[in-house]
Write a protein that holds these residues in place. Structure first.
Motif, PDB file in Angstrom:
ATOM      1  N   LYS A 195       0.838  -1.191   0.000  1.00 47.61           N
ATOM      2  CA  LYS A 195       0.000   0.000   0.000  1.00 47.61           C
ATOM      3  C   LYS A 195       0.874   1.242   0.000  1.00 47.61           C
ATOM      4  O   LYS A 195       1.606   1.506   0.958  1.00 47.61           O
ATOM      5  CB  LYS A 195      -0.932  -0.012   1.207  1.00 47.61           C
ATOM      6  N   MET A 196       0.768   2.028  -1.072  1.00 41.14           N
ATOM      7  CA  MET A 196       1.653   3.176  -1.236  1.00 41.14           C
ATOM      8  C   MET A 196       1.460   4.214  -0.135  1.00 41.14           C
ATOM      9  O   MET A 196       2.431   4.815   0.335  1.00 41.14           O
ATOM     10  CB  MET A 196       1.427   3.818  -2.601  1.00 41.14           C
ATOM     11  N   ASP A 197       0.206   4.441   0.291  1.00 42.64           N
ATOM     12  CA  ASP A 197      -0.012   5.440   1.334  1.00 42.64           C
ATOM     13  C   ASP A 197       0.636   5.014   2.650  1.00 42.64           C
ATOM     14  O   ASP A 197       1.187   5.842   3.387  1.00 42.64           O
ATOM     15  CB  ASP A 197      -1.503   5.707   1.523  1.00 42.64           C
ATOM     16  N   ALA A 200     -17.713   4.192   0.216  1.00 44.09           N
ATOM     17  CA  ALA A 200     -16.784   4.328   1.330  1.00 44.09           C
ATOM     18  C   ALA A 200     -17.518   4.078   2.637  1.00 44.09           C
ATOM     19  O   ALA A 200     -18.720   4.324   2.748  1.00 44.09           O
ATOM     20  CB  ALA A 200     -16.163   5.726   1.341  1.00 44.09           C
ATOM     21  N   GLY A 201     -16.790   3.592   3.624  1.00 44.55           N
ATOM     22  CA  GLY A 201     -17.380   3.386   4.938  1.00 44.55           C
ATOM     23  C   GLY A 201     -16.462   2.569   5.814  1.00 44.55           C
ATOM     24  O   GLY A 201     -15.558   1.894   5.335  1.00 44.55           O
ATOM     25  N   LEU A 202     -16.706   2.636   7.112  1.00 43.81           N
ATOM     26  CA  LEU A 202     -15.931   1.861   8.064  1.00 43.81           C
ATOM     27  C   LEU A 202     -16.462   0.437   8.098  1.00 43.81           C
ATOM     28  O   LEU A 202     -17.459   0.107   7.451  1.00 43.81           O
ATOM     29  CB  LEU A 202     -16.037   2.493   9.450  1.00 43.81           C
ATOM     30  N   GLU A 212     -13.148  -4.968  -2.775  1.00 46.52           N
ATOM     31  CA  GLU A 212     -11.709  -5.040  -2.493  1.00 46.52           C
ATOM     32  C   GLU A 212     -10.945  -5.699  -3.652  1.00 46.52           C
ATOM     33  O   GLU A 212     -10.298  -6.737  -3.484  1.00 46.52           O
ATOM     34  CB  GLU A 212     -11.447  -5.809  -1.191  1.00 46.52           C
ATOM     35  N   PRO A 213     -10.974  -5.114  -4.853  1.00 46.02           N
ATOM     36  CA  PRO A 213     -10.396  -5.782  -6.025  1.00 46.02           C
ATOM     37  C   PRO A 213      -8.880  -5.893  -6.010  1.00 46.02           C
ATOM     38  O   PRO A 213      -8.320  -6.677  -6.781  1.00 46.02           O
ATOM     39  CB  PRO A 213     -10.857  -4.897  -7.193  1.00 46.02           C
ATOM     40  N   GLU A 252      -9.045   1.019   0.941  1.00 43.23           N
ATOM     41  CA  GLU A 252      -7.902   1.901   0.711  1.00 43.23           C
ATOM     42  C   GLU A 252      -8.396   3.235   0.163  1.00 43.23           C
ATOM     43  O   GLU A 252      -8.779   3.340  -1.005  1.00 43.23           O
ATOM     44  CB  GLU A 252      -6.920   1.250  -0.269  1.00 43.23           C
ATOM     45  N   LEU A 253      -8.382   4.253   1.008  1.00 38.15           N
ATOM     46  CA  LEU A 253      -8.912   5.554   0.598  1.00 38.15           C
ATOM     47  C   LEU A 253      -8.187   6.149  -0.609  1.00 38.15           C
ATOM     48  O   LEU A 253      -8.842   6.693  -1.509  1.00 38.15           O
ATOM     49  CB  LEU A 253      -8.871   6.522   1.775  1.00 38.15           C
ATOM     50  N   PRO A 254      -6.858   6.101  -0.692  1.00 37.97           N
ATOM     51  CA  PRO A 254      -6.205   6.637  -1.892  1.00 37.97           C
ATOM     52  C   PRO A 254      -6.677   5.941  -3.165  1.00 37.97           C
ATOM     53  O   PRO A 254      -6.838   6.584  -4.207  1.00 37.97           O
ATOM     54  CB  PRO A 254      -4.716   6.385  -1.629  1.00 37.97           C
TER      55      PRO A 254
END
Length: 555
Positions: free
Chosen positions: A215-217, A324-326, A472-473, A505-507
């Motif tokens: 994960k880059m972030d 998006a969501g938790l 989650e691809p 992953e938000l980014p």
């Protein structure tokens, strides 16, 4: 990039752990070639590279799992030759694996000291002292008693807390060096942020941390230095601040990648309309099994809140709509309901504008009566990529072609008999499009995570979907495969496919989505266009806080 740019970056302090000119082969196949690497006090050193680059093998040598290799390992300057993982632990090197090694029914304390119990003069376990030391270790990670008690059974704890208990177990062994192998792979954003705070605290204590992530972030949030491996060889080591992301990817792949962007679909025709979608909780007493909630909730009984509550939205041709969501937001349940996988629990109206009724209008479906199985969804041009690749997406003992054609086998079986040539031609064509590498006639369990994910995507494509639901691809795939999947999604969107995307992953969500719909406890709290969306706005809405803008995202 010139060779001088690949000179190792240096940080202050003598190395806590150092690998010098390490090489390793499995039979005739070299997997590491003359790799040198070190980690220093108070440093997070990220080890990056594609699947198959040699990262896991190097970690295995550092952890004492692989004992036959060339070169040398030094800990605190002293030459070591680990013959067993216990040797590495005794030397102060502990590993936190991607798959946790905790024993669920045992207490936190028993897990922390398993194999290294604290005993009294007669060899009897000193339970009180163990409990005190367990409490001190948990307190050191800011885990107070309201969150985890030392007597709690590990299996009763959330996965994020279990991950921290695994780190406490490493600290119980007096480790100065922690090897963290994709520790956030099963965590959502808030849980990962919490783990990052603990890692920063460990840095302040002078621990050295070797961190592996795709994960880059994460890499740029945590790394002090980054070392890149490619095809078993050392490519370079740089301070994270001196290695831009596009150069990092180029080091890993040996080439630069295209951007993967696509044009907005704001003016395109509507493909899918959803009105009043609700999904009752699996624990609501309906008696219908449909799998666990996507976050595993706390509600029970007839008054349990629904997993999805009165949700309406549209999807346009050529659009990537992100959710998006938790954990527990209901985003995965939306996809499963549209795929007919929440039978008896889903209600609402779905209009498929690409499919016309007898009057030429979009086909309107009552979820309580129709679209109640994946077969019906596939027949109507809807396909789901599950977030559980190995458990639900693939049959691991079957080969790539057999897996890819499973959901569309009827197309290659006129008269009920599979036509091998038709099946082979179709699968090879889509494998070429996706860039599947490796032995496609071997069991898929032997392929890399990236190639396994591409085979699941191939299975989706072979059903010829108009609407592709992605849960989650890119989970568990390396940076190179991830970038290729991004470009494929952009290509399919440009060709008019409608895509619904759920990712933790938000980014990734911000990069790929034309619009983002944010859910909290099953309800929509905000919607943002690509231009409006930021990590801060999305997280704000995901926590359920009322935004300072309307549901449509207008200022």
């Amino acid at each position: 990039m010139n060779e001088s740019a690949r000179e190792p970056a240096r940080v202050a302090g003598e190395p806590l752990l150092e690998a010098r000119h390490v090489s390793k082969s499995f039979g005739p196949n070299p997997v590491l070639r003359d790799v040198s690497f070190d980690v220093r006090p108070g440093e997070v050193h990220v080890l990056a590279g594609e699947n198959g680059a040699g990262k896991s093998t190097l970690l295995g040598i550092l952890a004492g799992t692989h004992t036959e290799y060339e070169g040398e390992i030094r800990v605190g300057g002293a030459l070591q030759r680990f013959r067993h993982p216990r040797d590495a632990v005794r030397a102060g090197v502990a590993t936190v694996h991607q798959e946790l090694s905790l024993i669920g029914p045992l207490s936190v304390t028993d897990n922390l000291f398993l194999g290294s119990e604290i005993t009294g003069p007669l060899g009897i376990v000193d339970a009180r002292r163990q409990a005190r030391e367990a409490r001190a270790l948990l307190d050191g990670l800011d885990l107070d008693r309201s969150e985890v008690h030392e007597d709690d059974a590990v299996e009763s704890l959330p996965i994020s807390t279990q991950q921290l208990v695994e780190i406490a177990k490493a600290l119980a062994a007096k480790a100065n060096v922690l090897l963290l192998d994709e520790p956030t792979s099963a965590l959502r954003e808030p849980e990962a942020l919490r783990l990052f705070d603990r890692i920063e605290a460990l840095k302040r204590q002078g621990k050295g941390i070797v961190y592996v992530s795709h994960k880059m972030d994460e890499i740029y949030r945590l790394a002090d230095r980054i070392t890149v491996l490619r095809d078993g060889a050392w490519v370079g080591t740089r301070a994270a601040s001196e290695l831009p992301a596009h150069d990092l990817v180029a080091w890993m792949l040996g080439r630069h990648l295209p951007s993967g962007e696509h044009a907005s679909a704001a003016a395109a025709d509507v493909l899918l309309s959803v009105e009043g979608l609700s999904v009752s909780s699996a624990s609501s007493g309906s008696g219908v099994s449909g799998g666990a909630r996507d976050g595993g909730g706390e509600a029970h009984g007839a008054d349990a809140r629904p997993d999805v509550d009165d949700l309406s939205f549209e999807l346009r041709a050529g659009e990537i709509l992100g959710f998006a969501g938790l954990r527990g937001s209901g985003a995965s349940d939306v996809l499963h309901a549209l795929f007919g996988d929440r039978r008896g629990r889903a209600r609402g109206l779905v209009t498929l504008h690409g499919r016309k009724d007898a009057n030429g209008r979009g086909e309107r479906i009552d979820l309580a009566r129709a679209l109640t199985s994946p077969v019906e969804a596939i027949d109507r041009g809807i396909m789901l990529l599950t977030n559980d690749r190995k458990g639900k997406g693939l049959v691991l003992h079957m080969d790539a072609r057999e897996n890819a054609s499973l959901a569309s086998l009827v197309r290659y079986s006129p008269g009920g008999i599979v036509r091998d040539r038709l099946e082979a031609a179709a699968t090879e064509r889509v494998f070429a499009q996706l860039g599947v590498r490796g032995r496609t006639n071997a069991p898929v369990r032997l392929l890399s995570g990236g190639n396994q994910q591409k085979i699941v995507l191939a299975k989706c494509l072979l059903t010829a979907p108009e609407i592709l639901l992605l849960d989650e691809p890119t989970r568990g795939v390396d940076v190179g495969a991830k970038a290729e999947i991004y470009d494929l999604l952009a290509k399919w969107a440009r060709e008019g496919m409608g895509i619904v995307l759920v990712t933790s992953e938000l980014p990734e969500l911000l990069r790929l989505s034309d619009r983002i719909l944010v859910l909290h406890r099953g309800r929509a709290t905000a919607e943002f266009s690509r231009a409006e969306a930021t990590q801060e706005k999305v997280l704000h809405a995901a926590f359920g806080a009322a935004p300072d803008f309307s549901l449509r995202g207008d200022p």
